[in-house]
Design an enzyme around this catalytic site. Structure first.
Site, mmCIF file in Angstrom:
data_model
loop_
_atom_site.group_PDB
_atom_site.id
_atom_site.type_symbol
_atom_site.label_atom_id
_atom_site.label_comp_id
_atom_site.label_asym_id
_atom_site.label_seq_id
_atom_site.Cartn_x
_atom_site.Cartn_y
_atom_site.Cartn_z
ATOM 1 N N ASP A 490 58.490 71.507 47.499
ATOM 2 C CA ASP A 490 59.758 71.218 46.831
ATOM 3 C C ASP A 490 59.834 69.763 46.416
ATOM 4 O O ASP A 490 60.370 69.436 45.364
ATOM 5 C CB ASP A 490 60.945 71.579 47.735
ATOM 6 C CG ASP A 490 60.892 70.873 49.082
ATOM 7 O OD1 ASP A 490 59.793 70.456 49.499
ATOM 8 O OD2 ASP A 490 61.941 70.740 49.727
ATOM 9 N N ARG A 494 60.868 63.162 51.115
ATOM 10 C CA ARG A 494 61.659 63.219 52.338
ATOM 11 C C ARG A 494 60.961 64.078 53.401
ATOM 12 O O ARG A 494 59.883 64.614 53.163
ATOM 13 C CB ARG A 494 63.052 63.759 52.036
ATOM 14 C CG ARG A 494 63.061 65.223 51.631
ATOM 15 C CD ARG A 494 64.505 65.702 51.403
ATOM 16 N NE ARG A 494 64.532 67.056 50.919
ATOM 17 C CZ ARG A 494 65.275 67.467 49.897
ATOM 18 N NH1 ARG A 494 66.033 66.609 49.229
ATOM 19 N NH2 ARG A 494 65.267 68.727 49.540
ATOM 20 N N ASP A 495 61.606 64.237 54.534
ATOM 21 C CA ASP A 495 60.993 65.025 55.619
ATOM 22 C C ASP A 495 61.164 66.508 55.316
ATOM 23 O O ASP A 495 61.896 67.228 55.982
ATOM 24 C CB ASP A 495 61.630 64.661 56.965
ATOM 25 C CG ASP A 495 63.133 64.855 56.978
ATOM 26 O OD1 ASP A 495 63.698 65.218 55.921
ATOM 27 O OD2 ASP A 495 63.749 64.657 58.036
ATOM 28 N N GLU A 496 60.472 66.948 54.265
ATOM 29 C CA GLU A 496 60.565 68.338 53.862
ATOM 30 C C GLU A 496 59.186 68.775 53.358
ATOM 31 O O GLU A 496 58.387 69.263 54.118
ATOM 32 C CB GLU A 496 61.651 68.515 52.784
ATOM 33 C CG GLU A 496 61.921 69.977 52.510
ATOM 34 C CD GLU A 496 63.396 70.317 52.399
ATOM 35 O OE1 GLU A 496 64.246 69.437 52.436
ATOM 36 O OE2 GLU A 496 63.691 71.529 52.280
ATOM 37 N N ASP A 503 61.346 77.702 44.359
ATOM 38 C CA ASP A 503 60.902 76.578 43.542
ATOM 39 C C ASP A 503 59.565 76.945 42.887
ATOM 40 O O ASP A 503 59.346 76.717 41.692
ATOM 41 C CB ASP A 503 60.736 75.310 44.396
ATOM 42 C CG ASP A 503 61.978 74.964 45.212
ATOM 43 O OD1 ASP A 503 62.600 75.884 45.779
ATOM 44 O OD2 ASP A 503 62.324 73.777 45.306
ATOM 45 N N TRP A 555 64.087 83.758 46.349
ATOM 46 C CA TRP A 555 63.058 83.027 47.088
ATOM 47 C C TRP A 555 61.933 84.012 47.445
ATOM 48 O O TRP A 555 60.811 83.885 46.972
ATOM 49 C CB TRP A 555 63.663 82.379 48.344
ATOM 50 C CG TRP A 555 64.181 80.999 48.064
ATOM 51 C CD1 TRP A 555 63.623 79.825 48.487
ATOM 52 C CD2 TRP A 555 65.330 80.627 47.292
ATOM 53 N NE1 TRP A 555 64.345 78.757 48.013
ATOM 54 C CE2 TRP A 555 65.387 79.210 47.283
ATOM 55 C CE3 TRP A 555 66.299 81.336 46.588
ATOM 56 C CZ2 TRP A 555 66.393 78.511 46.609
ATOM 57 C CZ3 TRP A 555 67.288 80.635 45.916
ATOM 58 C CH2 TRP A 555 67.329 79.250 45.936
ATOM 59 N N GLU A 758 66.001 66.582 41.716
ATOM 60 C CA GLU A 758 66.370 67.807 42.419
ATOM 61 C C GLU A 758 67.718 68.335 41.948
ATOM 62 O O GLU A 758 67.894 69.528 41.732
ATOM 63 C CB GLU A 758 66.453 67.519 43.921
ATOM 64 C CG GLU A 758 66.991 68.666 44.753
ATOM 65 C CD GLU A 758 66.920 68.388 46.240
ATOM 66 O OE1 GLU A 758 66.968 67.204 46.631
ATOM 67 O OE2 GLU A 758 66.794 69.346 47.019
ATOM 68 N N HIS A 779 61.552 66.808 42.146
ATOM 69 C CA HIS A 779 61.660 68.223 42.481
ATOM 70 C C HIS A 779 61.419 68.955 41.168
ATOM 71 O O HIS A 779 62.127 68.708 40.197
ATOM 72 C CB HIS A 779 63.101 68.503 42.901
ATOM 73 C CG HIS A 779 63.290 69.022 44.270
ATOM 74 N ND1 HIS A 779 63.124 68.245 45.378
ATOM 75 C CD2 HIS A 779 63.673 70.250 44.732
ATOM 76 C CE1 HIS A 779 63.416 68.982 46.463
ATOM 77 N NE2 HIS A 779 63.738 70.211 46.089
HETATM 78 C C1 BGC Z 1 64.691 72.454 49.102
HETATM 79 C C2 BGC Z 1 64.786 73.341 47.912
HETATM 80 C C3 BGC Z 1 64.850 74.733 48.417
HETATM 81 C C4 BGC Z 1 66.168 74.815 49.122
HETATM 82 C C5 BGC Z 1 66.592 76.139 49.588
HETATM 83 C C6 BGC Z 1 65.969 72.567 49.857
HETATM 84 O O1 BGC Z 1 66.025 71.761 50.950
HETATM 85 O O2 BGC Z 1 64.388 71.157 48.770
HETATM 86 O O3 BGC Z 1 64.114 73.023 46.833
HETATM 87 O O4 BGC Z 1 64.604 75.735 47.513
HETATM 88 O O5 BGC Z 1 66.230 73.894 50.189
HETATM 89 O O6 BGC Z 1 67.929 76.167 49.591
#
Ligand code: BGC
Length: 892
Positions: A490, A494-496, A503, A555, A758, A779
């Protein structure tokens, strides 16, 4: 270090005079080493300047040590691929394949390529897993030598360790290959040289089930006599931080990193020497004191080990390794291009902030890291590098949106006159770097941004007369580059950095126009299938870590949309064959939970039209539309796979869902419940309405009533311009394209964006930065408009029945501020390109159709009678052609 200055560029087809094959691939990769299948697919592209040219027949021969092991024979076939049809290939062997093609006139052309098999049988693995021997090192304590850690979590990251083994070769080297991987991240060296240029190996897969090993040729690095092989081992996705997990240590897959490598040296007399990781290796810590993908890296040059991977090095003091034994159960050969540094960006600006602190601007938001030159530092001087995507209004680095990702590197000087620092086991999403503690003046020459991503071959190019639109395309491209880092993520900062499924599916068509992403997504789909729950649901993120959520509308539908889209773009039915079980189990899961065919139950997190603007698209509308979409693609896949019963069953289920959708959500005036743009776009795009005019009318009315402004989030945005164009409102699509009010793509560009944000309101004039809890500036989802630029503005698409662009639709739509646009796309059989331009009331359209393809060309003129092709009157707007170069003119 060799700087990569060329960027991530398209390779042009050769200039030829007759039908010529080029870009030969084995398993979709150029001259791959270490393929994992005994029956690979061999494919090629074709170029020819001759109109109507096509491949009439081909012949493939496979050779091993100069001896032919398979001959396909001449096949009268215009397909540009063939699966190896001889005896299964031999493990760890080099092959050459020659390809002959014959054109319609009977003329032939020949070329060749190579590939090598990896370890095709698990029993061939002699290597043992090595780790730091914690048992004999009870005092071991990970250092906390990072100043101001954002959280104590970092203290639990173990410092990378260096592994080595010296060995003697009694004979010359004819061929040497290393097969290597890690539970963690590794970088190999042999005789003082780095092995290969791959980064962040072995990449991220669902390590519980699938761990890729890489194959490297090291023939040139080894010699008769003394040699050394070595590796640095870090944590990465295996045991480092991934996502926002707050456990004291991430440990998603394991607790400690482990190394596995097998060097196989072939000698001229046919004998073989194998040097594999085992208890004879030694290890120790070194200058990298800390390394984590999210947190950053710390390097202490005072602790450098010198020529540690060269013979003659004194390895006294290196400790015995922990030998964890052999276990090849999860190993698979890598199937896709690794992450590499694809471009080096010189810093564009350095601003001194006083006291040895500087803010450096790369001019481009990237995923990667910095290479820093340090001059005049004293031993022990510490330099800190913090990374961020944006600046605060006072010129300071903005990092609030990184959440708990530190994105900070440290370098401690050994006091040499000139030193270089570049971390190896971390990746940051950034445009700006704050460099603190730098001795003397920092200049732009001291800092280089190194862009890292999966090195998917570039496939498409788009350009037009409008600078804003070109910037949008650049932002989309960089969004792809910054987020295709081993898996489709995504965001990179960040911490993701997780493989969010919506996506990925939303951006896939755009991604595929820009790069050959077949193997990249095929690899990801394997992890998707692995992660599917027993009931059939698909987790929100793939590889599956963290969220605990699964089965979310739009998703989880990646399970059907991604394989079907790949099949349509690339024509490789093997993708569908592999994905079929998970496609089917997914739609059955939704169906079971929703027998009345309106998807209300088991919607998991249900994010709706994520990040839509000021409206709320009805969740049941969105979910049910996606249910229909998934069932449609499942039926289509069944048809391709020859599963007639399933095709009929799912085809009929689709009819019933469409009916239920209309009954439930569409009123007498054709209004769709919720009355949002996305609410209209979904059923229009997914073909759920028998009568579309009313929905189009309501959609257009909504846009007009909002002064031609969009409200779409992730799910709707990709459909907006294509659907408006399809139903005769290209003018509206162009208005949205050129819009620079909030929300719009142009708004971010007006405010300096170099990647796709994003959220539409990531930064606004009124409120400054958007909500810090979720505000990435890189994003790609909202960049899914890229598909429209290629398909409708450049006009490169295919007919609904076509796969791999064999039946092209060339239909450029003029509009907006554009006076010209051009695009090209490397289809699986060759390059298609278009260019249109309007000058002095005359429209000119140039089209190149690759060999074997057919094309229906629509010349965008209001006056069909005026159309000429190569100077000859054509007198019609639409024509159907075969391969070749065509040049149309018409009244503009
Ligand atoms: C992500 C998104 C993802 C979403 C789901 C976010 O934190 O960055 O791109 O699809 O969460 O709700």
């Amino acid at each position: 270090m060799v700087l990569v200055t060329s960027g991530w560029l398209l390779t042009d087809p050769p200039t030829v005079e007759a039908l010529t094959p080029y870009d030969l691939r084995c398993e979709h990769r150029a001259d791959p080493l270490g393929i994992g299948t005994a029956r690979p697919r061999l494919s090629w592209r074709l170029a020819s300047p001759v109109r109507g040219d096509r491949q009439d027949a081909f012949r493939v021969r496979l050779l091993r040590d100069g001896v032919q092991v398979w001959d396909s024979g001449w096949r009268t076939d215009d397909r540009t691929y063939v699966d190896h049809g001889g005896a299964p290939l031999t493990s760890q062997t080099d092959y050459v394949w020659t390809l002959e093609v014959r054109d319609a006139a009977g003329d032939q052309s020949e070329t060749s390529a190579t590939f090598a098999t990896g370890l095709l049988n698990k029993e061939e693995w002699e290597a043992h897993w090595l780790e730091h021997d914690y048992d004999t090192d009870p005092k071991f304590e990970p250092p906390v030598d990072r100043a101001e850690p954002r959280s104590v979590r970092q203290a639990t990251i173990a410092p990378p360790r260096y592994y080595r083994r010296s060995f003697e070769l009694k004979q010359p080297v004819a061929r040497a290959r290393v097969y290597a991987t890690a539970h963690g991240l590794y970088q190999l060296s042999a005789n003082g040289q780095r092995v290969g240029a791959d980064e962040l190996t072995p990449g991220w897969t669902d390590y519980r089930e699938r761990l890729a090993y890489q194959t490297y040729d090291v023939t040139h690095l080894l010699r008769e006599g003394k040699n050394v092989i070595g590796a640095v081992l870090g944590e990465g996705w295996w045991s480092g931080y991934v996502g926002w997990d707050t456990r004291s240590h991430a440990h998603h897959y394991g607790k400690k990193p482990q190394l596995l490598a097998q060097l196989v040296v072939d000698h001229p007399d046919g004998s073989r020497t194998v040097v594999a990781t085992d208890g004879s290796w030694v290890e120790r810590p070194g200058p990298i004191r800390f390394a984590d993908l999210l947190m950053g890296e710390s390097y202490d040059a005072r602790l450098e080990l010198g020529d540690w991977s060269s013979p003659g090095y004194d390895a006294t003091g290196w400790a015995p390794v922990g030998d964890m034994g052999a276990d090849p159960s999860t190993l698979i050969a890598a199937t896709t291009e690794p992450v590499r540094v694809t471009e080096d960006l010189p810093a564009t600006e350095v601003t001194a902030r006083g006291n040895g602190r500087f803010i450096v601007d790369l001019g481009q938001n990237i995923a990667g890291r910095v290479r820093l030159r340090i001059r005049g530092a004293q031993a022990g001087d510490r330099i800190r590098l913090r990374h961020g995507e944006m600046l605060e209004s006072d010129g300071e680095l903005y990092t609030a949106n990184l959440r708990t990702a530190d994105a900070t590197d440290y370098f401690v000087s050994a006091g040499a006159a000139e030193e270089y620092f570049e971390p190896i086991f971390t990746v940051h999403g950034f445009r700006y770097v704050e460099i603190d503690g730098y001795p003397g003046e920092l200049t732009t020459e001291d800092v280089t941004g190194r862009a890292l991503h999966s090195d998917t071959p570039v496939a498409g190019r788009f350009e037009c007369s409008d600078a804003g639109v070109n910037q949008l395309l650049s932002n989309i491209r960089w969004g792809q580059r910054g987020n295709f880092v081993s898996v489709p993520t995504d965001c990179p900062q960040r911490d993701e950095r997780l493989g969010w499924t919506a996506d990925a599916q939303i951006f896939l068509p755009t991604a595929a126009y820009q790069a050959d992403v077949l193997t990249f997504f095929d690899n990801w789909l394997a992890d998707l299938a692995t992660a599917q729950t027993d009931e059939g649901a698909i987790p929100d993120v793939i590889p599956h870590v963290i969220t605990g959520r699964h089965g979310t509308p739009a998703w989880a539908d990646a399970a059907t949309i991604v394989p079907w889209t790949l099949y349509r773009m690339y024509g490789d039915d093997r993708v569908l064959r592999k994905a079929w079980p998970s496609m089917r189990r997914w739609v059955d899961y939704v169906h079971r939970a929703n027998p009345d065919l309106i998807w209300r139950n088991r919607t998991s997190g249900h994010y709706g039209d994520w990040l839509q603007v000021g409206v709320s698209t009805d969740r049941d509308v969105l979910a049910t539309a996606y249910f229909a979409r998934s069932v449609e693609f499942t039926a289509a896949a069944a048809r391709v796979l020859g599963l007639e019963d399933e095709a009929a069953t799912y085809g009929e289920l689709w009819e019933r869902i469409a009916q239920a959708f209309r009954k439930e959500f569409v009123d007498a005036e054709g209004k769709i419940r919720g009355e949002t743009q996305t609410g209209y776009l979904l059923p229009l795009a997914f073909g759920l309405l028998p009568e579309e005019d009313a929905a189009v009318k309501h959609l257009v009315a909504d846009l007009e009533q909002r002064d031609r402004s969009l409200t779409t989030g992730f799910a709707g945005v990709a459909l907006l311009c294509p659907i408006l164009t399809k139903y005769g409102h290209a003018d509206l699509a162009y208005d949205l394209l050129h819009d620079d009010r909030n929300p719009s793509w142009g708004y971010s560009i007006k405010h300096g964006a170099t990647t796709i944000w994003e959220r539409w309101d990531g930064w606004t004039e009124e409120n400054g930065f958007g909500p810090v809890a979720m505000n990435s500036f890189n994003h790609y989802s909202l960049g899914s408009v890229g598909e429209w630029l290629y398909a409708d503005v450049a006009g490169i698409s295919q007919s609904p029945e076509s796969v791999s662009f064999r039946d092209l639709v060339i239909r450029p739509r003029r509009g907006g501020r554009l006076t010209w646009a051009q695009g090209s796309y490397d289809t699986p059989t060759g390059r298609v390109s278009t260019r249109w331009e309007i000058t002095d009331g005359v429209l000119r359209l140039d089209v190149v159709v690759p060999p074997g393809a057919t094309a229906t060309i629509h010349v965008p003129t209001p006056d069909p009678d005026s159309v000429r092709e190569s100077g000859q009157p054509l007198g019609q707007q639409v024509c159907r052609v075969g391969a070749g170069t065509y040049s149309f003119t018409a009244k503009a």
